[in-house]
Motif scaffolding. Structure first.
Motif, PDB file in Angstrom:
ATOM      1  N   THR A  75      38.717  35.386  31.501  1.00  0.00           N
ATOM      2  CA  THR A  75      40.144  35.153  31.340  1.00  0.00           C
ATOM      3  C   THR A  75      40.942  36.459  31.294  1.00  0.00           C
ATOM      4  O   THR A  75      40.392  37.533  31.054  1.00  0.00           O
ATOM      5  N   ASP A  76      42.239  36.332  31.493  1.00  0.00           N
ATOM      6  CA  ASP A  76      43.121  37.499  31.431  1.00  0.00           C
ATOM      7  C   ASP A  76      43.905  37.488  30.124  1.00  0.00           C
ATOM      8  O   ASP A  76      43.621  36.680  29.218  1.00  0.00           O
ATOM      9  N   ALA A  77      44.903  38.350  30.036  1.00  0.00           N
ATOM     10  CA  ALA A  77      45.674  38.458  28.799  1.00  0.00           C
ATOM     11  C   ALA A  77      46.424  37.176  28.464  1.00  0.00           C
ATOM     12  O   ALA A  77      46.762  36.931  27.292  1.00  0.00           O
ATOM     13  N   GLY A  78      46.671  36.354  29.461  1.00  0.00           N
ATOM     14  CA  GLY A  78      47.366  35.092  29.225  1.00  0.00           C
ATOM     15  C   GLY A  78      46.452  33.967  28.792  1.00  0.00           C
ATOM     16  O   GLY A  78      46.908  32.844  28.566  1.00  0.00           O
ATOM     17  N   GLY A  79      45.141  34.254  28.714  1.00  0.00           N
ATOM     18  CA  GLY A  79      44.192  33.240  28.260  1.00  0.00           C
ATOM     19  C   GLY A  79      43.742  32.274  29.334  1.00  0.00           C
ATOM     20  O   GLY A  79      43.109  31.259  29.031  1.00  0.00           O
ATOM     21  N   TYR A  82      41.283  34.625  35.356  1.00  0.00           N
ATOM     22  CA  TYR A  82      41.860  35.579  36.306  1.00  0.00           C
ATOM     23  C   TYR A  82      41.551  35.092  37.721  1.00  0.00           C
ATOM     24  O   TYR A  82      40.427  34.684  38.022  1.00  0.00           O
ATOM     25  N   ARG A 129      40.898  27.428  31.739  1.00  0.00           N
ATOM     26  CA  ARG A 129      41.066  28.115  30.469  1.00  0.00           C
ATOM     27  C   ARG A 129      39.726  28.377  29.790  1.00  0.00           C
ATOM     28  O   ARG A 129      38.701  27.795  30.148  1.00  0.00           O
TER      29      ARG A 129
END
Length: 200
Positions: A75-79, A82, A129
């Motif tokens: 996952t990326d910083a947004g949860g 990616y 997610r």
């Protein structure tokens, strides 16, 4: 088990190929322009969960499914997953599909053979997610002497389509990184054993 039947005779297929191509010998330069494939239909007992799967250009193939778990590292910083990691999921699915057919990548490397991705057309529809279980579905849409085209989709646990991709894969001679025909034994496995799923 794959149940298959030919849609058209070899004569019909040859008739659709320009005369100058009928006598053209296969070589490394025409890997991505090998002419018409010989359509073969594969009938299975599977129910297709997406209209994108199933019949495509006269070809119907068995769908391979791979379940994977989304880790925090995916996952990326947004949860959310990616976007580039979907390509990794698709790659894992293709590898496991080959393994299910008895084809191991290391054995291919020992033969100086490798499959490389030539083109990817990917569409992201909804986010995956952390900790979700995903299902990657894969099928072959087109099989030629030295290349193949996959259609792949990723679903979440609610059967929502998250991502889809058309992936063009080419066979290369690894030491030279030049196009090469798929080994006959591998081609036989990929074609369901009938040995007649393509033409030059």
């Amino acid at each position: 088990m794959w149940i298959y039947r030919c849609n058209e005779t070899f004569a019909d297929t040859q008739a659709s190929v320009p005369s100058e191509r009928k006598t053209e010998a296969f070589n490394e330069k025409n890997i991505f322009d090998l002419g018409a494939c010989w359509p073969v239909e594969f009938a299975t007992g599977l129910k297709y969960h997406s209209a994108q799967f199933g019949r495509q250009n006269g070809l119907m193939s068995e769908i391979h499914q791979l379940d994977i778990r989304v880790y925090y590292e995916d996952t990326d910083a947004g949860g959310i997953v990616y976007y580039a990691n979907y390509l990794k999921f698709f790659e894992r699915a293709r590898t496991e599909w080959l393994r299910s057919l008895g084809v191991e990548q290391d054995s291919l490397l020992a033969q100086d053979v490798a499959f490389v991705v030539r083109k990817v057309l990917m569409e992201n529809k909804a986010p995956a997610r952390f900790n979700q279980r995903l299902t990657v579905k894969s099928e072959i849409r087109q099989l030629k002497k030295a290349s193949m085209v996959f259609w792949q989709e990723i679903y979440n646990e609610n059967a929502d389509l998250l991502c889809s991709a058309e992936v063009s894969v080419a066979c290369v001679k690894l030491s030279l990184m030049k196009a090469s025909a798929i080994p006959r034994d591998i081609l036989g496995v990929l074609s369901g054993g009938n040995g007649r799923t393509f033409c030059s």
